[in-house]
Design a protein around this motif. Structure first.
Motif, PDB file in Angstrom:
ATOM      1  N   GLY A  37      22.009   7.349  -3.779  1.00 39.43           N
ATOM      2  CA  GLY A  37      21.452   6.654  -2.621  1.00 39.43           C
ATOM      3  C   GLY A  37      19.947   6.523  -2.674  1.00 39.43           C
ATOM      4  N   PHE A  38      19.246   7.621  -2.356  1.00 45.33           N
ATOM      5  CA  PHE A  38      17.782   7.594  -2.285  1.00 45.33           C
ATOM      6  C   PHE A  38      17.283   6.480  -1.369  1.00 45.33           C
ATOM      7  CE2 PHE A  38      17.905  10.022  -6.383  1.00 45.33           C
ATOM      8  CZ  PHE A  38      17.157  11.105  -5.961  1.00 45.33           C
ATOM      9  N   LYS A  39      17.995   6.228  -0.258  1.00 45.21           N
ATOM     10  CA  LYS A  39      17.572   5.174   0.662  1.00 45.21           C
ATOM     11  C   LYS A  39      16.206   5.499   1.257  1.00 45.21           C
ATOM     12  CE  LYS A  39      22.114   3.532   2.182  1.00 45.21           C
ATOM     13  NZ  LYS A  39      23.008   3.377   3.346  1.00 45.21           N
ATOM     14  N   GLY A  40      15.381   4.482   1.341  1.00 41.40           N
ATOM     15  CA  GLY A  40      14.088   4.610   2.007  1.00 41.40           C
ATOM     16  C   GLY A  40      12.970   5.159   1.158  1.00 41.40           C
ATOM     17  N   THR A  41      13.259   5.534  -0.099  1.00 46.80           N
ATOM     18  CA  THR A  41      12.181   6.081  -0.928  1.00 46.80           C
ATOM     19  C   THR A  41      12.143   5.392  -2.285  1.00 46.80           C
ATOM     20  OG1 THR A  41      11.273   8.083  -1.948  1.00 46.80           O
ATOM     21  CG2 THR A  41      13.667   7.941  -1.815  1.00 46.80           C
ATOM     22  N   SER A  42      10.932   5.209  -2.787  1.00 49.44           N
ATOM     23  CA  SER A  42      10.785   4.681  -4.139  1.00 49.44           C
ATOM     24  C   SER A  42      11.095   5.808  -5.129  1.00 49.44           C
ATOM     25  CB  SER A  42       9.357   4.170  -4.371  1.00 49.44           C
ATOM     26  OG  SER A  42       8.427   5.230  -4.231  1.00 49.44           O
ATOM     27  N   LEU A  43      11.403   5.446  -6.351  1.00 47.92           N
ATOM     28  CA  LEU A  43      11.602   6.401  -7.431  1.00 47.92           C
ATOM     29  C   LEU A  43      10.562   6.115  -8.513  1.00 47.92           C
ATOM     30  CD1 LEU A  43      15.507   6.370  -7.818  1.00 47.92           C
ATOM     31  CD2 LEU A  43      14.108   7.812  -6.335  1.00 47.92           C
ATOM     32  N   LYS A  44      10.018   7.152  -9.082  1.00 44.82           N
ATOM     33  CA  LYS A  44       8.989   6.987 -10.114  1.00 44.82           C
ATOM     34  C   LYS A  44       9.548   7.443 -11.457  1.00 44.82           C
ATOM     35  CE  LYS A  44       4.231   8.348 -11.221  1.00 44.82           C
ATOM     36  NZ  LYS A  44       3.083   9.198 -10.797  1.00 44.82           N
ATOM     37  N   PHE A  45       9.311   6.632 -12.494  1.00 48.48           N
ATOM     38  CA  PHE A  45       9.799   6.961 -13.835  1.00 48.48           C
ATOM     39  C   PHE A  45       8.627   7.048 -14.816  1.00 48.48           C
ATOM     40  CE2 PHE A  45      13.451   5.296 -11.676  1.00 48.48           C
ATOM     41  CZ  PHE A  45      14.506   6.069 -12.154  1.00 48.48           C
ATOM     42  N   ILE A  46       8.608   8.124 -15.581  1.00 47.58           N
ATOM     43  CA  ILE A  46       7.592   8.329 -16.620  1.00 47.58           C
ATOM     44  C   ILE A  46       8.321   8.317 -17.966  1.00 47.58           C
ATOM     45  CG2 ILE A  46       5.857   9.907 -17.546  1.00 47.58           C
ATOM     46  CD1 ILE A  46       5.656  11.052 -14.632  1.00 47.58           C
ATOM     47  N   ILE A  47       7.864   7.473 -18.875  1.00 47.44           N
ATOM     48  CA  ILE A  47       8.505   7.343 -20.194  1.00 47.44           C
ATOM     49  C   ILE A  47       7.661   8.079 -21.225  1.00 47.44           C
ATOM     50  CG2 ILE A  47       9.486   5.735 -21.855  1.00 47.44           C
ATOM     51  CD1 ILE A  47      10.609   5.533 -18.964  1.00 47.44           C
ATOM     52  N   ARG A  48       8.305   8.999 -21.964  1.00 48.88           N
ATOM     53  CA  ARG A  48       7.585   9.752 -22.991  1.00 48.88           C
ATOM     54  C   ARG A  48       8.333   9.658 -24.316  1.00 48.88           C
ATOM     55  NH1 ARG A  48       5.812  15.028 -19.597  1.00 48.88           N
ATOM     56  NH2 ARG A  48       4.117  14.034 -18.428  1.00 48.88           N
ATOM     57  N   GLU A  49       7.581   9.719 -25.402  1.00 53.80           N
ATOM     58  CA  GLU A  49       8.171   9.617 -26.745  1.00 53.80           C
ATOM     59  C   GLU A  49       8.493  10.989 -27.313  1.00 53.80           C
ATOM     60  OE1 GLU A  49       5.662   7.358 -29.280  1.00 53.80           O
ATOM     61  OE2 GLU A  49       6.007   5.460 -28.234  1.00 53.80           O
ATOM     62  N   ARG A  50       9.613  11.074 -28.032  1.00 52.94           N
ATOM     63  CA  ARG A  50       9.969  12.277 -28.784  1.00 52.94           C
ATOM     64  C   ARG A  50      10.386  11.832 -30.171  1.00 52.94           C
ATOM     65  NH1 ARG A  50      12.233  17.276 -26.259  1.00 52.94           N
ATOM     66  NH2 ARG A  50      12.691  17.549 -28.452  1.00 52.94           N
ATOM     67  N   LYS A  51       9.418  11.500 -31.006  1.00 54.02           N
ATOM     68  CA  LYS A  51       9.699  10.940 -32.341  1.00 54.02           C
ATOM     69  C   LYS A  51      10.401  11.936 -33.241  1.00 54.02           C
ATOM     70  CE  LYS A  51       5.943   7.574 -32.404  1.00 54.02           C
ATOM     71  NZ  LYS A  51       6.796   6.378 -32.423  1.00 54.02           N
ATOM     72  N   ASP A  52      10.223  13.247 -32.946  1.00 52.07           N
ATOM     73  CA  ASP A  52      10.847  14.247 -33.815  1.00 52.07           C
ATOM     74  C   ASP A  52      12.361  14.221 -33.758  1.00 52.07           C
ATOM     75  OD1 ASP A  52      11.208  17.045 -31.705  1.00 52.07           O
ATOM     76  OD2 ASP A  52      10.284  15.160 -31.088  1.00 52.07           O
ATOM     77  N   LYS A  53      12.925  13.573 -32.745  1.00 48.50           N
ATOM     78  CA  LYS A  53      14.366  13.516 -32.608  1.00 48.50           C
ATOM     79  C   LYS A  53      14.969  12.336 -33.370  1.00 48.50           C
ATOM     80  CE  LYS A  53      15.431  16.794 -29.501  1.00 48.50           C
ATOM     81  NZ  LYS A  53      16.602  17.670 -29.541  1.00 48.50           N
ATOM     82  N   GLU A  54      14.110  11.446 -33.838  1.00 48.73           N
ATOM     83  CA  GLU A  54      14.626  10.200 -34.433  1.00 48.73           C
ATOM     84  C   GLU A  54      15.271  10.477 -35.781  1.00 48.73           C
ATOM     85  OE1 GLU A  54      12.973   5.655 -34.929  1.00 48.73           O
ATOM     86  OE2 GLU A  54      11.613   7.299 -34.578  1.00 48.73           O
ATOM     87  N   ASN A  55      16.388   9.814 -36.042  1.00 49.73           N
ATOM     88  CA  ASN A  55      17.098   9.958 -37.311  1.00 49.73           C
ATOM     89  C   ASN A  55      16.385   9.191 -38.417  1.00 49.73           C
ATOM     90  OD1 ASN A  55      19.098  11.527 -36.135  1.00 49.73           O
ATOM     91  ND2 ASN A  55      20.291   9.715 -35.517  1.00 49.73           N
TER      92      ASN A  55
ATOM     93  N   ILE B 199       0.850  -1.200   0.000  1.00 49.24           N
ATOM     94  CA  ILE B 199       0.000   0.000   0.000  1.00 49.24           C
ATOM     95  C   ILE B 199       0.884   1.248   0.000  1.00 49.24           C
ATOM     96  CG2 ILE B 199      -1.675   1.330   1.371  1.00 49.24           C
ATOM     97  CD1 ILE B 199      -2.774  -1.352   2.402  1.00 49.24           C
ATOM     98  N   ALA B 200       1.920   1.232   0.848  1.00 46.27           N
ATOM     99  CA  ALA B 200       2.830   2.383   0.938  1.00 46.27           C
ATOM    100  C   ALA B 200       3.700   2.494  -0.315  1.00 46.27           C
ATOM    101  CB  ALA B 200       3.698   2.261   2.182  1.00 46.27           C
ATOM    102  N   HIS B 201       4.185   1.349  -0.805  1.00 47.92           N
ATOM    103  CA  HIS B 201       5.038   1.341  -1.993  1.00 47.92           C
ATOM    104  C   HIS B 201       4.294   1.896  -3.205  1.00 47.92           C
ATOM    105  CE1 HIS B 201       7.881  -0.115  -5.002  1.00 47.92           C
ATOM    106  NE2 HIS B 201       6.864  -0.710  -5.616  1.00 47.92           N
ATOM    107  N   ASP B 202       3.051   1.450  -3.398  1.00 51.26           N
ATOM    108  CA  ASP B 202       2.267   1.887  -4.560  1.00 51.26           C
ATOM    109  C   ASP B 202       2.006   3.388  -4.546  1.00 51.26           C
ATOM    110  OD1 ASP B 202       2.194  -0.699  -5.444  1.00 51.26           O
ATOM    111  OD2 ASP B 202       0.160  -1.113  -4.710  1.00 51.26           O
ATOM    112  N   ARG B 203       2.008   3.978  -3.356  1.00 44.92           N
ATOM    113  CA  ARG B 203       1.733   5.407  -3.241  1.00 44.92           C
ATOM    114  C   ARG B 203       3.002   6.243  -3.145  1.00 44.92           C
ATOM    115  NH1 ARG B 203      -2.175   2.450  -2.101  1.00 44.92           N
ATOM    116  NH2 ARG B 203      -4.358   3.093  -2.232  1.00 44.92           N
ATOM    117  N   GLY B 204       4.151   5.595  -3.353  1.00 42.66           N
ATOM    118  CA  GLY B 204       5.412   6.326  -3.437  1.00 42.66           C
ATOM    119  C   GLY B 204       5.867   6.964  -2.142  1.00 42.66           C
TER     120      GLY B 204
END
Length: 442
Positions: free
Chosen positions: A424-442, A283-288
């Protein structure tokens, strides 16, 4: 200067919790027609006419109770009375004036605090005002008729309450104290921990599992810093949640976690870590939230030189989804390692609020990509453009890529580990959001 405190007191089952919920604007207190349901003090912030105050709901006062729980409820109510600036004394119009009401009134007179007498369950002023006047006999002032369930008469009652405030002491007050939720299975020692930290019997401690049914807030001062500890009802397995009250408690635990900055998950050392502990921690982990695992009753465990190692390995195994959590071995009964608990909470709060410059993050990501190539699928390889931190509590990062479908969970975890290695970031979860930037693609 803190906000004024208003305590709702009265006999059991006169509607204190219903009134509390009406004033708080949410179902914080359990409302059920079972005397003795509200066992510990419950707190909420209330605002009326631009004046803020803290409202306390109490267990009902039974002046001559011999039952252990009822007598402790009486002690809890007395503590609330001692703490309050204004006392809201609630009586029941339908039951009429009782001997218990008179004895409670005597207790309130001895407190020398301002008392607002409130007569509840007055659903019709026209029909019931004669019954209201009977309560003048208590000798503690004018009775204010209300219906808590129908929210009738609440405004006039609140006018009387705030009329007792000292205007010079009332000011806007923003609470920035660290908030710590104590969660865990029933009877693991949550209330004992709070009582040990405060040095008073702040919460009812009993060997009966489930004694604490409400989430309550307690202020603890340590080395000049104030912390707000939220004690919660012990969570049970779902198949054991038979009583309606248990369901309320479970919801309240989730709410307490939502309100907290750091969650202390208490585990019984004599039982070891269980699947139920994993669900509670989830419950705590899911809520960051920041997380500290406190293995309680450590003094009751027979130890050798590998005991700590074995317990730690077992906890890491069962709670494998949260390897960042800090682990402490404590005893609420003896006070063992409780100073370390505060040090750990402070560290976790600092880590929860840590911000990393974008340039530094991108250097770490570039190095990580060199060490381990991003995944590819059907000839198309994942490209990582840049990373930036966008929030704290928990630290939240956005990674811009060419195709987020290629960003496997394992590679996100790899990048997380690289960031943790650096900061470190001991004791806390980290949240990652993945976004696309297709305009940068070669």
């Amino acid at each position: 200067m803190s906000k004024p405190i208003v305590a709702i007191v009265g006999r059991p089952n006169v509607g204190k919790s219903t009134l509390f919920n009406a004033l708080a604007g949410q179902n914080i207190s359990i409302v059920k027609d079972t005397p003795g349901v509200t066992r510990d003090r419950i707190y909420a912030d209330v605002e009326w006419l631009n004046l803020s105050f803290t409202l306390i709901d109490t267990g009902g006062i039974e002046p001559d109770a011999s039952d252990v729980i009822l007598s402790q409820m009486r002690d809890q109510a007395q503590i609330a009375i001692d703490t309050a600036d204004v006392i809201l004394f609630l009586v029941d119009c339908r039951q009429g004036l009782t001997d218990s009401d008179s004895r409670v009134a005597d207790m309130l007179r001895r407190s020398h605090k301002p008392v607002v007498l409130v007569v509840n369950k007055v659903d019709s002023y026209q029909k019931m005002m004669a019954d209201v006047y009977e309560f003048y006999n208590l000798g503690i002032g004018e009775p204010h008729p209300i219906s808590a369930s129908n929210k009738i008469g609440i405004g006039d009652m609140l006018d009387a309450v705030v009329g007792h405030f000292n205007p010079e002491e009332v000011e806007d007050y923003e609470d920035d104290r660290p908030r710590v939720a104590i969660v865990g299975k029933p009877n693991v020692g949550k209330s004992s921990l709070i009582n040990r930290l405060t040095g008073e019997n702040r919460l009812i401690v009993s060997d009966i599992a489930g004694t604490t049914r409400d989430a309550v807030d307690t202020v603890v001062k340590w080395n000049g810093q104030e912390y707000v500890f939220i004690d919660t009802a012990g969570l049970r397995r779902k198949n054991k949640v038979k009583e309606e009250l248990e369901r309320y408690s479970m919801i309240r635990t989730v709410t307490a976690v939502e309100r907290a900055d750091v969650v202390v998950i208490m585990i019984d050392a004599t039982e070891g870590v269980t699947e139920q502990d994993a669900k509670i921690a989830g419950i705590a982990h899911d809520r960051g939230k920041g997380i500290v695992i406190a293995v309680n009753k450590w003094d009751a465990v027979t130890k050798d030189d590998k005991t700590v190692y074995r317990y730690t390995e077992r906890i890491r195994e069962v709670l494998s989804y949260m390897p960042y959590a800090e682990i402490l071995f404590i005893s609420a009964e003896t006070g063992q390692r409780l100073p370390r608990l505060f040090e750990t909470i402070d560290m976790v709060i600092t880590n929860q609020s840590m911000r990393i410059a974008t340039g530094v993050l991108n250097e770490i990501m570039a190095e990580a990509v060199v060490l381990q190539q991003p995944p590819s699928d059907k000839g198309k390889r994942l490209k990582l453009y840049y990373i930036t931190q966008v929030a704290v509590k928990p630290p939240t990062f956005v990674i811009f890529v060419n195709d987020k479908s290629l960003m496997h969970f394992s590679y996100t975890r790899y990048l997380e580990n690289k960031i943790r290695d650096a900061f470190g970031f001991k004791g806390t979860s980290l949240k990652f959001i993945i976004r696309e930037r297709k305009d940068k693609e070669n």
